[in-house]
Design a protein around this motif. Sequence first.
Motif, PDB file in Angstrom:
ATOM      1  N   UNK A   1      55.291 107.172 -26.650  1.00 33.69           N
ATOM      2  CA  UNK A   1      55.479 106.628 -25.425  1.00 33.69           C
ATOM      3  C   UNK A   1      53.744 107.172 -24.930  1.00 33.69           C
ATOM      4  N   UNK A   2      53.066 105.728 -25.257  1.00 33.57           N
ATOM      5  CA  UNK A   2      51.864 105.590 -25.010  1.00 33.57           C
ATOM      6  C   UNK A   2      50.856 105.602 -23.592  1.00 33.57           C
ATOM      7  N   UNK A   3      50.635 105.948 -23.046  1.00 27.08           N
ATOM      8  CA  UNK A   3      49.601 106.537 -21.551  1.00 27.08           C
ATOM      9  C   UNK A   3      49.510 105.654 -20.500  1.00 27.08           C
ATOM     10  N   UNK A   4      49.451 105.280 -19.678  1.00 26.78           N
ATOM     11  CA  UNK A   4      50.052 103.792 -19.012  1.00 26.78           C
ATOM     12  C   UNK A   4      50.882 103.606 -18.511  1.00 26.78           C
ATOM     13  N   UNK A   5      52.445 103.698 -19.242  1.00 25.64           N
ATOM     14  CA  UNK A   5      53.571 103.110 -19.217  1.00 25.64           C
ATOM     15  C   UNK A   5      53.718 103.496 -17.140  1.00 25.64           C
ATOM     16  N   UNK A   6      55.021 102.333 -17.202  1.00 22.91           N
ATOM     17  CA  UNK A   6      55.050 102.989 -15.739  1.00 22.91           C
ATOM     18  C   UNK A   6      56.840 103.414 -15.511  1.00 22.91           C
ATOM     19  N   UNK A   7      57.135 104.345 -15.121  1.00 22.74           N
ATOM     20  CA  UNK A   7      58.465 104.591 -15.780  1.00 22.74           C
ATOM     21  C   UNK A   7      59.110 105.375 -13.879  1.00 22.74           C
ATOM     22  N   UNK A   8      60.027 104.460 -13.299  1.00 25.78           N
ATOM     23  CA  UNK A   8      61.191 104.517 -12.899  1.00 25.78           C
ATOM     24  C   UNK A   8      62.718 104.929 -13.103  1.00 25.78           C
ATOM     25  N   UNK A   9      61.990 105.556 -12.380  1.00 27.43           N
ATOM     26  CA  UNK A   9      63.879 106.411 -12.239  1.00 27.43           C
ATOM     27  C   UNK A   9      65.050 106.739 -10.310  1.00 27.43           C
ATOM     28  N   UNK A  10      65.936 105.408 -10.108  1.00 26.15           N
ATOM     29  CA  UNK A  10      66.019 105.581  -8.959  1.00 26.15           C
ATOM     30  C   UNK A  10      64.999 105.026  -7.512  1.00 26.15           C
TER      31      UNK A  10
END
Length: 576
Positions: free
Chosen positions: A537-546
Motif C-alpha cells: 500500500x503506497x504512501x498517501x492512502x487514507x485509512x478510516x476505521x470507525x
Amino acid sequence: MSNNEDKPVKLLDPTLHFLTKQIKIGDDYTTDTIPVTEFVHTGQLLADFPNFQRFEAKGYEKAPIELGENAEYSDDEESILASVPGFPKINNLRIPGKLGVVAEISVEPLFKISEDKMKVTISIHPPVESGRTLQTEAIESLLEERAIVFGKDKKAIDKAKEIISEGEIEFSSFTIAQGQSVSESVDSYLRYDMEIGPIAGTILENGSIDFRDRRIMIGIKQGQKIATKIPAVQGSPGINVFGEETPAPPGKDLKIALLNDASFSQETFQVTATKDGVLSVVNNNTIKVCSHQLISSDIDYETGNIESLNCVTVQGSIQPGFQVTAGSDVKISGSVMSANIACEGNLVISGGITGSNSTLKAAGDTDINFIEQGKLECGGICVIRKQSYYSSISAGSNISCRNSSSIVGGKLVAGGSITIGDAGSENSKPSIFAAGVTAARFDLFSELKESVFQQQNEIIQWLQRYRGSSTSKKVKKMERDLAQTKLQLMRLNMIPGTGIWSKAGTIDGSEKVDGEDYSDENGIAIETITIDVRGTIFAGAVIHIGNQTMTLEKTVAKRRFKLHPNKKRILAVPLK
C-alpha cells in the motif's frame, strides 16, 4: 517599603510515618541498593505536619505535597492516609508554578485489581527490618478486607505465604484470584437443509477468505425444505473477583424476511418452498423463491431495458445506456459498459465493469471481476477478484479482494472489514479505505470536511477584501456557522448500528429530538474491524476505521490496520 517580599520562603517538610530502608536485591553486588518501604494498612497515616502552628509563627509554610495513587486526605485534610493496603513510596517532582521539589506520596497496592475486576495480582516486597511486614499478616484476611471473595487460587495463596514466611529479598508478583468470564451468547441463525453452495468472500475458520465462484439461482421444488431457524442461546453470566455477576448480552434474534413463494412454520421453525422456482438468499436473512428469466444475448436495442420481479441471467453483456432491474438475483456472463443494474438480491458479473456512467446497486452480495471508473453499492459482501480503478465501492458488510488484486485511486467503504492486495502506485491519486463505517454517514463526513474548508476560505477572503471587518456582524455569523459545522464533524458517529451523533443532545446544545437515535448499544464490535493489506500500500492512502482516520506517511507491505485498544487512533501492525 517592607522587605518581607525579599525574604526567602521557609518550607516545612512533612513528617513521614512509614519506614524506608535501602536494600540490595539479588546476588549481583555490582547493583546499587534500592529503597524498600514497610507494609501499611488501609487508613494508616502516611504523612502530616504535626505542631505546624508553632512553625507557622516562625514564618514557615508547608512544603507542597501531591496525592499519588491509592493515597487520600484525612477528613480534616491535615494528613495523608493509605486508601488500600500496600507499600508507600515518595516521588520527588518538579511542577511548574510550584516552588522547589514537590513530594508525591502514593501506595503500591498489595492487591492490584484489573480494570474489569476479573483478575487480582499480589505484589510482595522484601521485608524491612524493624518495620511492619506481611509476616505478621493473614493473606486471607487482607483479601476479605478488599472484598475479594471469588476465584481465589489456593495454590497461589500458599505460594505467597511461603515467600512471605521465608522473607525473600526479592520482589514477587503473580495472579492470586481470577474471575469467571462471560460465556458468549449464540445468535439465532438459519441452518440450510439443502446445499446452497459457497458464498464468495466469506471468512473461513482459519482466517482465510473463500473465493470460490458464487452459486446463485438454485433450483428448488414445491414443498422442499430450505432452512431451519435455530433459536439464540443465552450465554452464562461472568463473575468478577468481588462476586458480582455480569450477565451475558442476549443472543440476537434473526428476523427472517420471506418473499415470493416461500413460507415459515412457527411450529417447526422451517422455511419451505410453496412453488417450484429458484432460490435466492440475501444477507443471510431474506429468502426468496421466484421464477428465472434467461436472456441469451446482450442487453441492447434489440432486447431493450430489462425489468423483472424475479431472477435474471444475462448470457451476454450490458451495452452502454441500458439497464437491468430485478426483484432478486442477477447474473451477467459478460461485461457492463456504462450501464445501470439494480437488483433486490445478489449480483454476479463475470466480465468487467467499465465507464464512469456505470452504476450498480444490489441489496445482497456482489461478486465482480474488475471495475473501472464505476460506482457500486451493495448491502452485503463485496468481492473484487482483479482490480478497482478509480471507482467508488460501498458494502454493508466486508469488502474482500484477492491477494493478487490491485486498487488504484477511488474509495472503498465497508460496514465490516476490508481485505486488499496492492493499493495505489507511485503516480496514482491516493485511495481511501474506510472500514467499520456506514456509507451514508461517511459521505456526510466528507461533505462536512469540505464545508469546513470552504467556510474557512470564505472568512479569509472576506477579511482580505474588507480589512478591519473582523468584528462585523457578517463575520460573526460566518464564524458561528463554521463552529456549527466543526461541531457536527466532531460529533458525527459513523459506526454501523449506533446513533448518528456520538454524544447525547443535539448539535446546537438543545434537548434531544424525539425519535432521534443517540445510542450505541447495537453498534458493531468496532475493535474487531481491520483493514488487511496482503500486498503493498503506497504512501498517501487514507485509512478510516470507525470514527478514526490516518494518512499513510510511507509505503508499506503486508500490514493490518486496526484500532488501538483505547479506540482513539489507528495502529499498523505486521500481517501474519
